[in-house]
Design an enzyme around this catalytic site. Sequence first.
Site, mmCIF file in Angstrom:
data_model
loop_
_atom_site.group_PDB
_atom_site.id
_atom_site.type_symbol
_atom_site.label_atom_id
_atom_site.label_comp_id
_atom_site.label_asym_id
_atom_site.label_seq_id
_atom_site.Cartn_x
_atom_site.Cartn_y
_atom_site.Cartn_z
ATOM 1 N N ASN A 112 0.705 -2.474 8.961
ATOM 2 C CA ASN A 112 0.997 -1.390 8.018
ATOM 3 C C ASN A 112 0.256 -0.155 8.506
ATOM 4 O OD1 ASN A 112 1.310 0.359 5.901
ATOM 5 N ND2 ASN A 112 0.069 -0.799 4.440
ATOM 6 N N TRP A 113 1.015 0.772 9.062
ATOM 7 C CA TRP A 113 0.372 1.948 9.666
ATOM 8 C C TRP A 113 -0.120 2.944 8.622
ATOM 9 C CZ3 TRP A 113 4.324 3.476 14.106
ATOM 10 C CH2 TRP A 113 4.434 2.395 14.998
ATOM 11 N N LYS A 114 0.290 2.782 7.392
ATOM 12 C CA LYS A 114 -0.041 3.727 6.317
ATOM 13 C C LYS A 114 0.376 5.140 6.766
ATOM 14 C CE LYS A 114 -3.364 0.429 4.698
ATOM 15 N NZ LYS A 114 -4.569 0.109 3.968
ATOM 16 N N HIS B 182 1.958 -1.935 -2.694
ATOM 17 C CA HIS B 182 0.660 -1.887 -2.000
ATOM 18 C C HIS B 182 -0.368 -1.273 -2.953
ATOM 19 C CE1 HIS B 182 -2.501 -0.738 0.773
ATOM 20 N NE2 HIS B 182 -2.012 -1.678 1.580
ATOM 21 N N GLU C 57 -2.478 0.894 -2.595
ATOM 22 C CA GLU C 57 -2.576 2.358 -2.544
ATOM 23 C C GLU C 57 -1.435 3.010 -3.322
ATOM 24 O OE1 GLU C 57 -2.922 2.391 1.696
ATOM 25 O OE2 GLU C 57 -4.873 1.435 1.479
ATOM 26 N N GLU D 7 -3.860 -9.064 -1.043
ATOM 27 C CA GLU D 7 -4.807 -8.091 -0.499
ATOM 28 C C GLU D 7 -5.846 -7.751 -1.561
ATOM 29 O OE1 GLU D 7 -2.842 -5.784 2.933
ATOM 30 O OE2 GLU D 7 -2.558 -4.665 1.101
ATOM 31 N N GLY E 5 -9.743 -1.702 4.112
ATOM 32 C CA GLY E 5 -10.324 -0.549 4.808
ATOM 33 C C GLY E 5 -11.825 -0.426 4.649
ATOM 34 N N SER F 11 -9.065 -5.754 5.990
ATOM 35 C CA SER F 11 -10.024 -5.751 7.107
ATOM 36 C C SER F 11 -9.805 -6.887 8.103
ATOM 37 C CB SER F 11 -11.465 -5.753 6.574
ATOM 38 O OG SER F 11 -11.711 -4.583 5.816
ATOM 39 N N GLY G 36 -5.880 -0.842 9.411
ATOM 40 C CA GLY G 36 -6.594 -0.123 10.466
ATOM 41 C C GLY G 36 -6.451 -0.740 11.852
HETATM 42 O O1 LIG Z 1 -1.718 -3.099 4.254
HETATM 43 C C1 LIG Z 1 -2.792 -3.319 4.822
HETATM 44 C C2 LIG Z 1 -4.005 -3.445 4.064
HETATM 45 O O2 LIG Z 1 -4.138 -2.459 3.108
HETATM 46 C C3 LIG Z 1 -5.233 -3.718 4.857
HETATM 47 O O3 LIG Z 1 -5.776 -2.567 5.436
HETATM 48 P P1 LIG Z 1 -7.026 -2.740 6.413
HETATM 49 O O4 LIG Z 1 -6.641 -3.772 7.428
HETATM 50 O O5 LIG Z 1 -7.245 -1.395 7.022
HETATM 51 O O6 LIG Z 1 -8.183 -3.213 5.573
#
Ligand SMILES: O=C[C@H](O)COP(=O)(O)O
Length: 262
Positions: free
Chosen positions: A15-17, A105, A107, A177, A183, A223, A245
């Site tokens: 997931n590149w966000k 998600h 977020e 999650e 993150g 993470s 990330g």
């Molecule tokens: O969608 C992915 C998650 O929000 C995990 O993010 P992260 O690997 O940066 O903690």
Amino acid sequence: MAASVSGRTPLMAGNWKMNLNHLEAIAHVQKLAFALADKDYEAVEVAVLPPFTDLRSVQTLVDGDKLKIKYGSQDISAQDSGAYTGEISGPMLAKLKCTYVAIGHSERRQYHNENDEICNAKVKAAYKHGLTPILCVGEGLDIRKAGQQVQYTLNQLDGALKDLPAEQAESIVIAYEPVWAIGTGEVATPEDAQEVCGAIRGKLAELYDQELADKVRIQYGGSVKSGNVAAIMAQPDVDGALIGGAALDADEFVKIVRFRDQ
Ligand SMILES: O=C[C@H](O)COP(=O)(O)O
């Protein structure tokens, strides 16, 4: 594609966000494609979830070079079309040949007030247009401290799957999650991940039946890195990871895909 002992093929999704523009996306996917070999795709399904503005470029690359990488979006509108400024619809994503769509998600829940009812409508919109939802659920730190993580997460699951027929639910992907692990570098222990992922499978068996529950892939997210993925993947109810990330570093993402080598 080979499945694991459970019969479920692990899904590693990046997931590149809100990272990587369309040019960076092309370079990144090319790097992944160059590094990944047939044996990787035989063991694991690999997917990327770029920002909307990258999807056409990723589609062109995947189609043109016949890549085995799957891709999808990070959100979907519950509506098919109309006066919904800024939204992207299921038909648009289907036209771009997306396989997956992340829904709910944390977020989105936090910054866009998406609740279980909205997630439910989005899950239905995804299926209506042939897209597979990656439904994200998970508790915040306060809930975890109160020891309510299982009940809280199962309530989210229940709400998002309301009135979803079994023929659709059997292909859904659930991403557990824990928000406190996203993150933050604070990864849940493999036992923490298993506790909730196991409970999610139990809830699916209760809502549908055991056969369906045994088919559904449940990812862990929060993470995940090459150094911790193998221990998490060793848990019986964890069938992949949703990686934030670490998915932005192609070499690291490839190492995560190759968790078996560690
Ligand atoms: O969608 C992915 C998650 O929000 C995990 O993010 P992260 O690997 O940066 O903690």
